[in-house]
Design an enzyme around this catalytic site. Structure first.
Site: not given
Ligand code: LMR
Length: 394
Positions: A210, A127, A208, A243
């Protein structure tokens, strides 16, 4: 003084949100930011959350402060949801945080306090905000191989080879389930192999999680986390409720620090409390309270779990539909990975030019690395996307 500011790099995902909003085309398709959408493109408030909110409005008598770690009932309910009975509750220190991102940020802070020289191993790719926060905090990042661009599955041999570089006191960041951005996940045997290696290297896992409940099911998605927590002497777990409870804007998350015995928990808890106080004092409570009410009330919990299952199954159905549409149009099986991936995201493996062509010529928005949000589709837009994918030559 502020003239010294330089322009900050824009967040790729948030920039895409903005570009989508500004696009006047009415048939545009948003496969960008990781927000669940139903077939009509809405992100609904879940039924159980709505019901809990009503009860809360009727019964809440004060908005006074909770504790520095948030409401203990929230921590209990979430620790049980994430960890099951993998570790004794007495070994787990926990603090509520503003969203899963807040938990990630606090985890990095905790690592920095414990070992200022710690390096954080992150999957390549991960991410983007993991990297951005680590850079902002001045922490050293070491990427490890994760995704095989050919098969679009986990490059497990590469991952294990790279994790051999981890040293005692280094941290290895893992995605609990539904890997963001690739959608490619470890199986349980691979989780075990990672644990065996980290035990040998004396590195500390940070997980993590999520998207619990978005992949193979609530329990199934927590299996890797539970395996790590039950076998490693210590680990950090950042959990998000954005989520799976659909409460994105309420900013609800929990950071857990699992110790090998209850006596070590006290210092961990003190550090979590201290860090909350330094960064924002008391964590937000509204979302946490709703989650606690839902998890602790058998009827609300059953309704929430059923709605979450519907969400998960709708994404699985879209994956199957897209994979089969692409099989038909391309006359090959090379997109079969879309049905194998789990969670909201899949990485298509398209070039930046192809991603740009999808946006420019077809009004289809996905992140520049070709991550697409499956939940941004519906039965009508899947064939449109499939056709566009083939047209731009992916
Ligand atoms: C994403 O990866 O799109 C989500 O986790 C939202 C974000 O805050 O980036």
């Amino acid at each position: 003084m502020f003239e010294s500011f330089k322009e900050q790099p824009a967040d790729k995902i948030l920039m895409l949100m903005q570009a989508f909003r500004e696009d006047p085309r009415t048939d545009k398709i948003d496969l960008g930011v990781g927000v669940y959408k139903d077939a009509d493109g809405n992100t609904p408030v879940m039924r159980a959350i709505k019901a809990a909110e009503k009860t809360l409005w009727e019964t809440e008598t004060t908005k006074s402060y909770t504790g520095l770690a948030g409401d203990p009932g929230f921590a209990d309910a979430m620790v049980a949801m994430v960890l099951g009975d993998a570790v004794p509750r007495a070994n787990v220190a926990a603090a509520a945080t503003p969203g899963g991102t807040g938990a990630v940020r606090q985890a990095f802070d905790m690592i920095r306090v414990a070992n200022p020289g710690a390096r954080v191993f992150v999957s390549d790719p991960t991410w983007p905000n993991h990297l951005s926060i680590l850079k902002h905090m001045g922490m050293e990042v070491v990427p490890y191989r994760y995704f095989d661009g050919e098969t679009r599955a986990v490059d497990f041999a590469g991952m294990i080879a790279d994790l051999h570089q981890a040293m005692p006191g280094d941290v290895v960041l893992l995605h609990g389930c539904c890997h963001n951005p690739t959608g490619a996940n470890l199986n349980l045997a691979q989780w075990q192999a990672v644990v065996d290696l980290l035990l040998k290297q004396e590195a500390v896992p940070m997980i993590d999680i999520a998207y619990q409940g978005f992949g193979d099911g609530l329990e199934e998605d927590a299996a890797g986390v539970r395996l790590v927590a039950s076998q490693m002497p210590e680990c950090l777990i950042a959990a998000s409720c954005s989520k799976n409870f659909g409460i994105y804007r309420e900013r609800t998350g929990l950071l857990m620090a699992v110790a090998r015995d209850a006596s070590r928990r006290t210092l961990n808890q003190g550090t979590l409390n201290y860090l909350n106080r330094q960064n924002y004092s008391f964590p937000p409570d509204h979302g946490a309270r709703l989650v606690t009410m839902v998890l602790n009330d058998p009827d609300l919990r059953a309704d929430w779990a059923a709605e979450l299952e519907d969400v998960r199954n709708s994404m699985l159905g879209l994956r199957e539909q897209l994979a089969s549409e692409l099989r038909r149009l391309s006359g090959s099986d090379r997109f079969g990975f879309i049905a194998q991936h789990r969670g909201m995201f899949s990485r298509l493996g398209a070039s930046p030019e192809q991603v740009e062509a999808l946006r420019r010529d077809h009004g289809i928005y996905m992140v520049g690395d070709s991550r697409l949000n499956i939940a941004g589709l519906n039965a009508t837009t899947v064939p449109i996307l499939a056709e566009a994918i083939v047209k731009v030559g992916i």
